[in-house]
Enzyme design. Structure first.
Site, short mmCIF file in Angstrom:
data_model
loop_
_atom_site.label_atom_id
_atom_site.label_comp_id
_atom_site.label_asym_id
_atom_site.label_seq_id
_atom_site.Cartn_x
_atom_site.Cartn_y
_atom_site.Cartn_z
N ASP A 111 2.32 70.43 69.21
CA ASP A 111 1.21 71.31 68.44
C ASP A 111 -0.04 70.22 68.40
O ASP A 111 -1.00 71.28 68.52
CB ASP A 111 1.95 71.51 67.02
N ASP A 169 -2.29 63.28 67.57
CA ASP A 169 -3.15 62.66 66.38
C ASP A 169 -3.43 61.09 66.85
O ASP A 169 -4.07 60.92 67.65
CB ASP A 169 -2.36 63.17 65.13
N THR A 170 -2.58 60.32 66.15
CA THR A 170 -2.81 59.07 66.54
C THR A 170 -1.90 58.62 67.99
O THR A 170 -2.29 57.96 68.58
CB THR A 170 -1.78 57.97 65.63
N GLY A 171 -1.17 59.53 68.31
CA GLY A 171 -0.74 59.56 69.84
C GLY A 171 0.64 58.67 69.87
O GLY A 171 1.34 58.75 70.94
N LEU A 192 3.88 60.86 70.78
CA LEU A 192 3.89 61.35 72.31
C LEU A 192 4.30 60.07 73.20
O LEU A 192 4.92 59.96 74.22
CB LEU A 192 2.68 62.14 72.53
N ASP A 239 2.26 72.20 59.43
CA ASP A 239 2.94 72.45 57.95
C ASP A 239 1.99 71.65 57.15
O ASP A 239 1.39 70.50 57.53
CB ASP A 239 4.35 72.01 57.87
P1 5GP Z 1 0.89 61.49 65.98
O1 5GP Z 1 2.21 60.66 66.44
O2 5GP Z 1 0.27 61.73 67.17
O3 5GP Z 1 -0.15 60.55 64.90
O4 5GP Z 1 1.43 62.55 65.25
C1 5GP Z 1 1.81 63.75 65.86
C2 5GP Z 1 2.59 64.62 64.71
O5 5GP Z 1 1.79 64.33 63.37
C3 5GP Z 1 2.20 66.07 64.91
O6 5GP Z 1 3.21 66.56 65.91
C4 5GP Z 1 2.18 66.59 63.52
O7 5GP Z 1 3.83 66.96 63.49
C5 5GP Z 1 1.87 65.84 62.89
N1 5GP Z 1 0.42 65.94 62.53
C6 5GP Z 1 -0.66 65.02 62.83
N2 5GP Z 1 -1.91 65.72 62.46
C7 5GP Z 1 -1.82 66.78 61.75
C8 5GP Z 1 -2.41 67.74 60.93
O8 5GP Z 1 -3.66 67.54 61.09
N3 5GP Z 1 -1.82 68.63 60.32
C9 5GP Z 1 -0.42 68.56 60.43
N4 5GP Z 1 0.28 69.77 59.68
N5 5GP Z 1 0.46 67.75 60.96
C10 5GP Z 1 -0.18 66.96 61.68
MG MG Z 2 4.38 67.94 66.76
MG MG Z 3 4.55 67.68 60.00
#
Ligand code: 5GP
Ligand code: MG
Ligand code: MG
Length: 173
Positions: A98, A101-103, A106, A157
């Site tokens: 979806d 964000d920080t990556g 993934l 969410d």
């Molecule tokens: P990452 O590991 O890239 O920081 O975060 C990925 C996950 O953090 C996404 O799949 C999501 O579930 C959550 N996330 C990151 N940014 C957002 C945001 O702006 N809104 C929401 N609802 N979830 C986020």
């Molecule tokens: Mg996600």
């Molecule tokens: Mg979430």
């Protein structure tokens, strides 16, 4: 709850972009043994729309991971809540997410799946927040690049809710 949302992407904008992405995937994966890997829960509306916009024959499989810690940010400690029900060895895997964000999520998922020796592994996300990146992760398909906002809707969410909104908006807690 809904009164704390400022619209960011309309249903129409999302629909148009997802159709474009579907056409692009169809062109890129024609003749390949594609497995679309959806990351639950957030990906469900995007995945359903993208899969139907990609006019090819492929398999779908889902995975659910969780970051330790909770809160609005992920920690990079990823554990598998639900694993794929199909092998991706020697096949063309496309991870669908979806938002990146920080990556950190993934990055971990990618390494985990690369260990299973797919023929190829690409990443597709509806939303990308590149300004928030903490670890480099190659994202091959991006729906929309957005600013550093906390967004909800179309799968995303706030405390488990608002995933069913048909549009994406900025949430003001
Ligand atoms: P990452 O590991 O890239 O920081 O975060 C990925 C996950 O953090 C996404 O799949 C999501 O579930 C959550 N996330 C990151 N940014 C957002 C945001 O702006 N809104 C929401 N609802 N979830 C986020
Ligand atoms: Mg996600
Ligand atoms: Mg979430």
């Amino acid at each position: 709850m809904r009164d704390r949302i400022t619209p960011l992407l309309t249903e129409e904008q999302i629909r148009t972009r997802v159709r474009e992405m579907g056409r692009r995937l169809a062109a890129d994966y024609v003749g390949k043994d594609l497995v679309m890997v959806g990351l639950l829960n957030g990906v469900f509306p995007f995945f359903a729309d993208l899969a139907r916009a990609t006019e090819l024959d492929f398999e779908v499989s889902f995975m659910q991971v969780a970051s330790y810690g909770g809160g609005l940010e992920s920690t990079g400690e990823v554990h598998i809540l639900k694993d794929l029900d199909k092998s991706i060895q020697g096949r063309d895997a496309l991870v669908v997410e979806d938002i990146v964000d920080t990556g950190l999520t993934l990055h971990k998922v990618r390494n985990l799946l690369l260990d299973r020796e797919p023929a190829s592994l690409r990443i597709c996300t509806l939303l990308d927040k590149p300004s928030r990146r903490k670890v480099e992760v190659p994202v091959d398909y991006v729906g929309f690049t957005i600013e550093d906002h906390f967004v909800v809707g179309y799968g995303l969410d706030y405390n488990g809710k608002l995933r069913n909104l048909p549009y994406v908006g900025v949430f003001h807690p």
